[in-house]
Design a protein around this motif. Structure first.
Motif, PDB file in Angstrom:
ATOM      1  N   LEU A 161       0.773  -1.161  -0.074  1.00  0.00           N
ATOM      2  CA  LEU A 161      -0.039   0.197  -0.175  1.00  0.00           C
ATOM      3  C   LEU A 161       0.774   1.283  -0.001  1.00  0.00           C
ATOM      4  O   LEU A 161       0.737   2.378  -0.899  1.00  0.00           O
ATOM      5  N   LEU A 162       1.900   1.342   0.709  1.00  0.00           N
ATOM      6  CA  LEU A 162       2.864   2.221   0.971  1.00  0.00           C
ATOM      7  C   LEU A 162       3.289   2.240  -0.584  1.00  0.00           C
ATOM      8  O   LEU A 162       3.333   3.815  -0.998  1.00  0.00           O
ATOM      9  N   ILE A 163       4.228   1.583  -1.039  1.00  0.00           N
ATOM     10  CA  ILE A 163       4.498   1.742  -2.269  1.00  0.00           C
ATOM     11  C   ILE A 163       3.597   2.261  -3.483  1.00  0.00           C
ATOM     12  O   ILE A 163       4.044   3.117  -4.191  1.00  0.00           O
ATOM     13  N   GLY A 164       2.505   1.714  -3.234  1.00  0.00           N
ATOM     14  CA  GLY A 164       1.305   2.194  -4.155  1.00  0.00           C
ATOM     15  C   GLY A 164       1.154   3.758  -4.105  1.00  0.00           C
ATOM     16  O   GLY A 164       0.771   4.389  -5.322  1.00  0.00           O
TER      17      GLY A 164
ATOM     18  N   PHE B  69       8.671 -12.497  -1.942  1.00  0.00           N
ATOM     19  CA  PHE B  69       7.906 -11.391  -2.550  1.00  0.00           C
ATOM     20  C   PHE B  69       8.117 -10.087  -2.242  1.00  0.00           C
ATOM     21  O   PHE B  69       8.076  -8.993  -2.840  1.00  0.00           O
ATOM     22  N   THR B  70       8.067  -9.867  -0.796  1.00  0.00           N
ATOM     23  CA  THR B  70       8.205  -8.572  -0.056  1.00  0.00           C
ATOM     24  C   THR B  70       9.492  -8.228  -0.480  1.00  0.00           C
ATOM     25  O   THR B  70       9.699  -7.051  -1.031  1.00  0.00           O
ATOM     26  N   LEU B  71      10.707  -9.069  -0.575  1.00  0.00           N
ATOM     27  CA  LEU B  71      12.163  -8.429  -0.914  1.00  0.00           C
ATOM     28  C   LEU B  71      12.214  -7.998  -2.160  1.00  0.00           C
ATOM     29  O   LEU B  71      12.547  -7.010  -2.652  1.00  0.00           O
ATOM     30  N   VAL B  72      11.529  -8.786  -3.040  1.00  0.00           N
ATOM     31  CA  VAL B  72      11.703  -8.690  -4.346  1.00  0.00           C
ATOM     32  C   VAL B  72      10.942  -7.177  -4.782  1.00  0.00           C
ATOM     33  O   VAL B  72      11.477  -6.618  -5.451  1.00  0.00           O
ATOM     34  N   MET B  73      10.043  -7.194  -4.252  1.00  0.00           N
ATOM     35  CA  MET B  73       8.801  -5.783  -4.446  1.00  0.00           C
ATOM     36  C   MET B  73       9.787  -4.821  -3.947  1.00  0.00           C
ATOM     37  O   MET B  73       9.795  -3.538  -4.627  1.00  0.00           O
ATOM     38  N   ILE B  74      10.441  -4.791  -2.778  1.00  0.00           N
ATOM     39  CA  ILE B  74      11.051  -3.691  -2.079  1.00  0.00           C
ATOM     40  C   ILE B  74      12.247  -3.123  -3.247  1.00  0.00           C
ATOM     41  O   ILE B  74      12.345  -2.164  -3.669  1.00  0.00           O
ATOM     42  N   LYS B  75      12.887  -4.331  -3.623  1.00  0.00           N
ATOM     43  CA  LYS B  75      13.976  -3.926  -4.511  1.00  0.00           C
ATOM     44  C   LYS B  75      13.514  -3.475  -5.844  1.00  0.00           C
ATOM     45  O   LYS B  75      13.884  -2.282  -6.471  1.00  0.00           O
ATOM     46  N   ASN B  76      12.522  -3.952  -6.185  1.00  0.00           N
ATOM     47  CA  ASN B  76      11.900  -3.579  -7.535  1.00  0.00           C
ATOM     48  C   ASN B  76      11.373  -1.989  -7.528  1.00  0.00           C
ATOM     49  O   ASN B  76      11.574  -1.343  -8.334  1.00  0.00           O
ATOM     50  N   SER B  77      10.805  -1.645  -6.364  1.00  0.00           N
ATOM     51  CA  SER B  77      10.279  -0.510  -6.255  1.00  0.00           C
ATOM     52  C   SER B  77      11.479   0.663  -6.060  1.00  0.00           C
ATOM     53  O   SER B  77      11.499   1.840  -6.497  1.00  0.00           O
TER      54      SER B  77
ATOM     55  N   GLN C 259      20.387   0.233  -2.676  1.00  0.00           N
ATOM     56  CA  GLN C 259      19.695  -0.964  -2.476  1.00  0.00           C
ATOM     57  C   GLN C 259      20.470  -1.864  -1.705  1.00  0.00           C
ATOM     58  O   GLN C 259      19.668  -2.560  -0.679  1.00  0.00           O
ATOM     59  N   ARG C 260      21.718  -1.866  -1.470  1.00  0.00           N
ATOM     60  CA  ARG C 260      22.262  -2.772  -1.098  1.00  0.00           C
ATOM     61  C   ARG C 260      22.261  -2.531   0.718  1.00  0.00           C
ATOM     62  O   ARG C 260      22.039  -3.402   1.506  1.00  0.00           O
ATOM     63  N   VAL C 261      21.954  -1.343   0.871  1.00  0.00           N
ATOM     64  CA  VAL C 261      21.952  -0.547   2.127  1.00  0.00           C
ATOM     65  C   VAL C 261      20.587  -1.390   2.676  1.00  0.00           C
ATOM     66  O   VAL C 261      20.282  -1.793   3.786  1.00  0.00           O
ATOM     67  N   VAL C 262      19.328  -1.255   1.726  1.00  0.00           N
ATOM     68  CA  VAL C 262      18.050  -1.566   2.278  1.00  0.00           C
ATOM     69  C   VAL C 262      18.160  -3.087   2.506  1.00  0.00           C
ATOM     70  O   VAL C 262      17.525  -3.609   3.549  1.00  0.00           O
ATOM     71  N   VAL C 263      18.875  -3.861   1.654  1.00  0.00           N
ATOM     72  CA  VAL C 263      18.755  -5.332   1.873  1.00  0.00           C
ATOM     73  C   VAL C 263      19.392  -5.608   3.174  1.00  0.00           C
ATOM     74  O   VAL C 263      19.215  -6.359   3.964  1.00  0.00           O
ATOM     75  N   GLY C 264      20.683  -4.890   3.646  1.00  0.00           N
ATOM     76  CA  GLY C 264      21.170  -5.001   4.888  1.00  0.00           C
ATOM     77  C   GLY C 264      20.478  -4.900   6.008  1.00  0.00           C
ATOM     78  O   GLY C 264      20.401  -5.616   6.835  1.00  0.00           O
ATOM     79  N   VAL C 265      19.780  -3.531   5.790  1.00  0.00           N
ATOM     80  CA  VAL C 265      18.807  -3.430   6.983  1.00  0.00           C
ATOM     81  C   VAL C 265      17.546  -4.274   7.045  1.00  0.00           C
ATOM     82  O   VAL C 265      17.415  -4.889   8.279  1.00  0.00           O
ATOM     83  N   ILE C 266      17.179  -4.914   6.079  1.00  0.00           N
ATOM     84  CA  ILE C 266      16.131  -5.693   6.042  1.00  0.00           C
ATOM     85  C   ILE C 266      16.438  -7.158   6.704  1.00  0.00           C
ATOM     86  O   ILE C 266      16.148  -7.503   7.768  1.00  0.00           O
ATOM     87  N   ILE C 267      17.772  -7.515   6.448  1.00  0.00           N
ATOM     88  CA  ILE C 267      18.319  -8.755   6.927  1.00  0.00           C
ATOM     89  C   ILE C 267      18.524  -8.776   8.578  1.00  0.00           C
ATOM     90  O   ILE C 267      17.980  -9.396   9.369  1.00  0.00           O
ATOM     91  N   ILE C 268      19.243  -7.498   8.723  1.00  0.00           N
ATOM     92  CA  ILE C 268      19.328  -7.310  10.226  1.00  0.00           C
ATOM     93  C   ILE C 268      17.909  -7.201  11.099  1.00  0.00           C
ATOM     94  O   ILE C 268      17.675  -7.908  12.055  1.00  0.00           O
TER      95      ILE C 268
END
Lengths: 325, 498
Positions: free
Chosen positions: A20-23, A282-290, A301-310
């Motif tokens: 919803l946020l991305i939309g 799906f969530t991860l792919v969607m965030i990267k895609n957005s 994007q690397r920063v975001v993936v890092g934050v998500i994993i932690i």
């Protein structure tokens, strides 16, 4: 099991909120073309993630699957080119077998020498990458040389519609392959003793041994299956992008592990589900895609993936620790 | 048909040069509640492993239903109905109760498919047989220790156990849960299942067991019907010593300044105004139920808990320790309840574990003065009578009693004048316990240490303290001293609080 279901509900809720946020930020998100491309981006990462899920449930971790995927796809395609062979079934079997063999290597070292999976798979990844580049070379097999039937297989669409800008966009039929793998994996994990043994082993290896679980077989099953899925996903990727690159998938392990953890699997082992993992992917792919749609730099994007994993690991670790008290 | 379900005859088992079992025999009748008692290292665990087929003895014979079984392996033992419930229960916390119960059976049957409906009905049935209510769809890790134990028992029953061996079953249970466990055990007995308790908690053994076997140093030293034994007799058999302790009655100089004087100490929501005086040479006990605030009180005295007090004097000086460092500097030492998680470094040596409290003092320049370190710990190692080859032994290899003495040694090295002990002998066997008590009493009597002893074990308090406070809901509600300070009086006082 109830706690797992609630975990999945939480992840799904997170997914919906993020969507919803991305939309809101970018209405183009809800476009059919974007949704189809999202689905397409899920396929290969999703299949890899199911392998990693299996390993994480058993209490292990795998960082070698991108190397295994790259090796399987490159060896298979180069052999096809060299032999001038074209086809679909046999190459996929070959790629899967390569994956199983490399998975067996992981399992052997981990089981025989009781070594930490992280170190073993790091080593395997390096060995496999080096061997492929050293023995087979570094040249990319491009569309002009790629076997035609393989390309045709990856090109198939389930449905196609005309988007607002007039272009025709299709939903790749490969999502069926992904869903098929997921269904099989779900059945294995949930309804076979082998699958339950993986959970038991991941929960407490010593108790599993006492209960009569064949722990050796469990470890081999886990790493071989993950290898199989990696090899299979590798070739599927090649057939979808019409290219075989021996340097493909570098750095992908972090994305996939992030997705699996985001999907509720425990880094301590013993917890995780197919549905949760699919939502996590799906969530991860969607965030990267957005982030790409929003023209965010790849470095960020690397920063975001890092934050998500932690963040995801912290939340699941906190959940698991809370239960111990 | 033999009189005995399982009979071990003249069993000997050696590990390297050590005789773990020396010509021991033990026999268990069907439906009997039997207790195997012994201290750490007496051979209890070894005989369990022989019974369950994990160890093969060098000499001796094993008979089940009167027939010699030759070599017993773990699978055979299970098939013949021998089930062991280990202290850690060997359950899967991440799986549901139903699955935990079904898993072993399914694995034993060599199934390929996980049959969930059958797992759930099996679980419901066996729990009904035990007459307990547990949510079969709950993850096992969400259950309390007593619930986990019931699941472990149920799993043994599903494996068609005829003998269930329970290793220290009451350690993690509250009194109420122990009663519930005993009810289940009696029920199992009625169904013809024999139980072998392996324990060093004598009071509980006396309550439930019908027959007793006592091991010491790998030999059987006593056996017979439980009614022929009383507590001192069992202790004597287990330790080989007479452990009669005269009550502690130190001569306190009334003119001497108290080592610790606390007035109206409060910890928000937990301790509501406690006043306490400790004189050098005194051992003051605190008894109280869990949740009475006794641990928080101890932690507050040691600067670990946010607290306020009207007065706080150490050796006549008005000071209030705000941190552990300040408390140590004031000569206060605290030995916590759970020494494994709150204190000791298991993989490190005894020496390193001891000096950790005085590292600052052993510093010379950037480095540690290794010689001073050796001297100080070597002396303490001897004073504490730690049974280990040398101070270099890793603490993880020590028994509970020895580990506790390492902890005591660590705090005595700081030159503490006030020693706070929380459950000083939890998980420590009888002989070691007496040794620890002796050391504490000597320290108080000869060195003038002021000791505050918090314990669940009422005889421990009455045997070693010269005064005892009973604590309840954050307050001292009673004080016993002299002739009033009997086990019965304190138990009555505690009972009234429930």
């Amino acid at each position: 099991m109830r706690s797992l279901q609630s975990t999945e509900a939480v992840i799904a809720a997170v997914l919906v909120v993020v969507m919803l946020l991305i939309g809101l930020i970018n209405p183009a998100f809800w476009g059919v073309d974007n949704l189809f491309s999202l689905a397409r981006a899920n396929v290969v990462i999703g299949i890899m993630a199911l392998g990693v899920l299996l390993i994480m449930i058993s209490g292990g971790i795998d960082v070698s699957f991108p190397a295994i995927s790259a090796a399987a796809l490159y060896i298979t395609v180069r052999t096809m080119v060299a032999l001038d062979y074209d086809g679909v079934v046999l190459p996929f079997i070959a790629a899967s077998v390569i994956g199983v063999l490399l998975g067996t290597f992981n399992a052997f070292i981990i089981e025989r020498f009781r070594m930490i999976p992280l170190i073993v798979t790091l080593g395997t990844a390096s060995i496999v990458r080096g061997l492929v580049l050293g023995l087979l070379g570094t040249s990319i097999v491009n569309i002009n040389k790629m076997p035609k039937e393989l390309i045709a297989f990856g090109k198939q669409d389930l449905v196609s519609v005309t988007a607002q800008n007039g272009a025709t966009v299709g939903l790749t039929a490969m999502v069926l392959v992904y869903i098929g793998v997921a269904v099989v994996m779900h059945i294995v994990l949930r309804h076979t003793m082998m699958g339950r043994s993986v959970y038991a082993y991941g929960g407490d290896p010593e108790s599993a041994r006492r209960a009569g679980v064949n722990t050796r077989r469990t470890i081999y099953f886990v790493y071989c299956t993950a290898g199989l899925l990696a090899g299979f996903a590798g070739l599927l990727h090649a057939s979808m992008i019409w290219q075989a690159n021996p340097r493909d998938f570098i750095g992908l392990e972090l994305d996939v592990i992030a997705a699996v953890v985001l999907g509720g699997a425990s880094i301590f082992g013993g917890r995780g589900s197919v549905l949760g993992t699919m939502i996590g992917v799906f969530t991860l792919v969607m965030i990267k895609n957005s982030l790409i749609l929003m023209k965010v730099d790849t470095t960020w994007q690397r920063v975001v993936v890092g934050v998500i994993i932690i963040a995801a690991t912290a939340i699941t670790a906190w959940r698991d620790r809370k239960k111990l008290v | 048909m033999s009189e005995y379900l399982i009979e071990l005859k003249n069993i000997s088992k050696r590990f390297g040069g050590v005789r773990a079992l020396d010509d021991v025999s033990i026999a268990i009748r069907p439906g009997e509640i039997h207790c195997l008692a012994g201290e750490n290292g007496s051979g209890k665990s070894t005989i369990i492993k022989v019974m369950s087929g994990i160890y093969t003895p060098e000499e001796g014979e094993i008979l089940i239903d009167g027939n010699s079984v030759g070599r017993l392996d773990p699978i055979q033992a299970v098939h013949r109905g021998v089930q062991v419930i280990y202290q850690d229960f060997s359950l899967f916390g991440n799986l549901t109760v139903a699955e935990n119960l079904a898993l072993n059976t399914y694995l034993l049957e060599g199934r390929k498919r996980m049959d969930w409906p059958r797992a759930r009905s099996m679980a419901r049935e066996v729990l009904a047989r035990l007459d307990v209510e547990i949510d079969i769809d709950a993850d096992v890790e969400s259950l309390p220790a007593s619930g986990k134990q019931i699941v472990a028992i149920a799993r043994a029953i599903l494996a068609e156990a005829r003998l269930i061996i329970m290793d220290e079953p009451t350690t993690a249970l509250t009194r109420h849960e122990v009663d519930a466990l005993f009810a289940i055990v009696r029920d199992l007995k009625a169904q013809g299942i024999a139980i072998l308790f392996v324990s060093h908690k004598m009071r509980e053994m006396l309550e439930i067991s019908e027959r007793l076997t006592v091991f010491r140093n790998g030999r059987k030293v006593a056996e017979g019907a439980m009614r022929d034994f009383d507590e001192p007799a069992i202790t004597r058999a287990m330790t080989g010593l007479e452990l009669d302790e005269e009550p502690y009655a130190p001569e306190i100089d009334p003119a001497a300044a108290p080592a610790l004087e606390v007035g109206d100490l409060r910890v928000a929501g937990i301790v509501h105004g406690v006043s306490l005086e400790l004189r050098p040479g005194e051992i003051v006990g605190i008894s109280g139920l869990i949740g009475s605030g006794r641990t928080e009180l101890a932690r507050a005295l040691f600067g670990m808990e946010k607290a306020v007090a009207r007065t706080f004097r150490v050796a006549g000086r008005d000071v209030f320790p705000r941190s552990v460092q300040e408390a140590i500097a004031l000569g206060i030492a605290y030995v916590p309840e759970d020494r494994l998680s709150e204190g000791l470094f298991l993989t490190q040596s005894i020496e390193r574990n001891m000096v950790v409290s005085i590292l600052e003092r052993l510093r010379s320049g950037l480095f540690l003065d290794r010689k001073a370190m050796r001297d100080k710990t070597g002396q303490m190692f001897r004073d504490m009578q730690i049974a280990a080859p040398s101070p270099d032994t890793a603490v993880g290899n020590l028994s509970g009693g020895n580990a506790q003495r390492v902890m005591l040694g660590r705090w005595l090295l700081t030159g503490a004048k006030i020693l706070i002990l929380n459950g000083p002998t939890v998980g420590v066997d009888v002989g070691s316990k007496a040794k620890i008590h002796r050391i504490i009493r000597d320290l108080a009597e000869k060195e003038g240490l002021a000791v505050l002893m918090i314990s669940d074990d009422v005889p421990e308090l009455t045997g070693n303290c010269n005064r005892i406070h009973v604590m309840h809901e954050g307050r001292f509600v009673a004080e016993f001293r002299g002739a009033d300070m009997t086990e019965d009086n304190i138990n009555d006082s505690l009972k009234a609080l429930r």
